[in-house]
Design a protein around this motif. Sequence first.
Motif, short mmCIF file in Angstrom:
data_model
loop_
_atom_site.label_atom_id
_atom_site.label_comp_id
_atom_site.label_asym_id
_atom_site.label_seq_id
_atom_site.Cartn_x
_atom_site.Cartn_y
_atom_site.Cartn_z
N THR A 1 0.85 -1.19 0.00
CA THR A 1 0.00 0.00 0.00
C THR A 1 0.89 1.24 0.00
N GLU A 2 0.39 2.31 -0.57
CA GLU A 2 1.15 3.56 -0.62
C GLU A 2 1.18 4.24 0.75
N THR A 3 0.12 4.03 1.51
CA THR A 3 0.06 4.62 2.85
C THR A 3 0.34 3.54 3.89
N ARG A 4 0.80 3.95 5.04
CA ARG A 4 1.21 2.98 6.07
C ARG A 4 0.05 2.10 6.53
N ARG A 5 -1.10 2.69 6.75
CA ARG A 5 -2.24 1.94 7.25
C ARG A 5 -3.16 1.44 6.14
N GLY A 6 -2.95 1.94 4.93
CA GLY A 6 -3.76 1.51 3.81
C GLY A 6 -5.11 2.22 3.78
N THR A 7 -5.70 2.26 2.61
CA THR A 7 -7.02 2.87 2.42
C THR A 7 -8.01 1.79 1.98
N GLN A 8 -9.29 2.10 2.06
CA GLN A 8 -10.30 1.14 1.65
C GLN A 8 -10.13 0.77 0.18
N GLU A 9 -9.80 1.75 -0.65
CA GLU A 9 -9.59 1.48 -2.07
C GLU A 9 -8.42 0.51 -2.27
N GLU A 10 -7.35 0.71 -1.50
CA GLU A 10 -6.20 -0.19 -1.60
C GLU A 10 -6.56 -1.59 -1.12
N PHE A 11 -7.33 -1.69 -0.06
CA PHE A 11 -7.74 -3.01 0.45
C PHE A 11 -8.59 -3.75 -0.58
N GLU A 12 -9.45 -3.01 -1.26
CA GLU A 12 -10.30 -3.64 -2.27
C GLU A 12 -9.47 -4.12 -3.45
N ALA A 13 -8.45 -3.34 -3.84
CA ALA A 13 -7.56 -3.74 -4.94
C ALA A 13 -6.76 -4.98 -4.54
N ILE A 14 -6.28 -5.01 -3.32
CA ILE A 14 -5.52 -6.16 -2.82
C ILE A 14 -6.41 -7.40 -2.82
N THR A 15 -7.66 -7.23 -2.42
CA THR A 15 -8.59 -8.36 -2.37
C THR A 15 -8.88 -8.90 -3.76
N ALA A 16 -9.07 -8.02 -4.73
CA ALA A 16 -9.31 -8.47 -6.10
C ALA A 16 -8.11 -9.24 -6.63
N ASP A 17 -6.91 -8.75 -6.33
CA ASP A 17 -5.69 -9.44 -6.75
C ASP A 17 -5.57 -10.79 -6.05
N LEU A 18 -5.91 -10.83 -4.77
CA LEU A 18 -5.85 -12.07 -4.01
C LEU A 18 -6.76 -13.13 -4.60
N MET A 19 -7.98 -12.77 -4.94
CA MET A 19 -8.91 -13.75 -5.50
C MET A 19 -8.42 -14.26 -6.85
N GLU A 20 -7.75 -13.41 -7.62
CA GLU A 20 -7.17 -13.86 -8.89
C GLU A 20 -6.05 -14.87 -8.62
N ARG A 21 -5.23 -14.60 -7.60
CA ARG A 21 -4.16 -15.53 -7.25
C ARG A 21 -4.72 -16.87 -6.80
N ILE A 22 -5.82 -16.84 -6.03
CA ILE A 22 -6.45 -18.08 -5.57
C ILE A 22 -6.97 -18.87 -6.76
N ASP A 23 -7.69 -18.20 -7.65
CA ASP A 23 -8.24 -18.88 -8.82
C ASP A 23 -7.15 -19.49 -9.70
N ALA A 24 -6.01 -18.78 -9.80
CA ALA A 24 -4.91 -19.27 -10.66
C ALA A 24 -4.32 -20.57 -10.14
N LEU A 25 -4.48 -20.85 -8.86
CA LEU A 25 -3.91 -22.08 -8.28
C LEU A 25 -4.61 -23.34 -8.79
N GLU A 26 -5.79 -23.18 -9.34
CA GLU A 26 -6.51 -24.34 -9.87
C GLU A 26 -5.69 -25.05 -10.95
N ALA A 27 -4.88 -24.30 -11.65
CA ALA A 27 -4.07 -24.87 -12.74
C ALA A 27 -3.00 -25.83 -12.22
N ARG A 28 -2.71 -25.80 -10.93
CA ARG A 28 -1.68 -26.66 -10.36
C ARG A 28 -2.20 -28.03 -9.94
#
Length: 201
Positions: free
Chosen positions: A173-200
């Motif tokens: 995150t750009e800020t030390r504590r993070g913002t709601q927008e950053e948390f939502e972006a991190i969550t979207a990226d996380l779910m993509e990472r989880i889905d990508a594991l199906e290929a393994r």
Amino acid sequence: MKTESWYTLIYTAVWPFMNLIHPVKAIGRENIPEGGCMICGNHTSAADPLMLVYAVKRENYQVRPMAKVELTRLPVVGFLLRKAGVFGVDRGNADVSAIRTAMKYLKSGEKVLVYPEGHRVRKSRGDVRDSKSGAAMLAVRCGVPILPVFIPEKKKFFRRTPVVFGEPYLPHTETRRGTQEEFEAITADLMERIDALEARI
């Protein structure tokens, strides 16, 4: 008894049943980091938390699952869950107590299991994913990595179900504590990472 003793007792008692009905095949267990971390996975069945706990192995780490508060209030079952380290969250409200509990575990070097989807989401029946950003917030504010995990929706009785552990990563995150927008972006990226594991699998 201490929580660790209850965890061991319940883990050992349930293991024969799980190993017979829903045995697991851990893939990438070596990716589980030392110290505190957020374990985040997709959620398609009630068996997912147990499968993940057995894939991690009790000898390696104790997992602290966050569950809907209704489960922790059930007679007998709720008592055993609480004794084993499961803690409840009121999903309909901003549950400050659950957040504080999760932070306490993370800062003391433990593994906290959270399902960002908040409830079971099955693609086969057209469920819509509405992932929450609480896990991202906890990881950022406690300075711990996120460990993505994938468990397939289709599980066959008496057959091993793969539990895939991805690579842990520290959300940025750009800020030390993070913002709601950053948390939502991190969550979207996380779910993509989880889905990508199906290929393994």
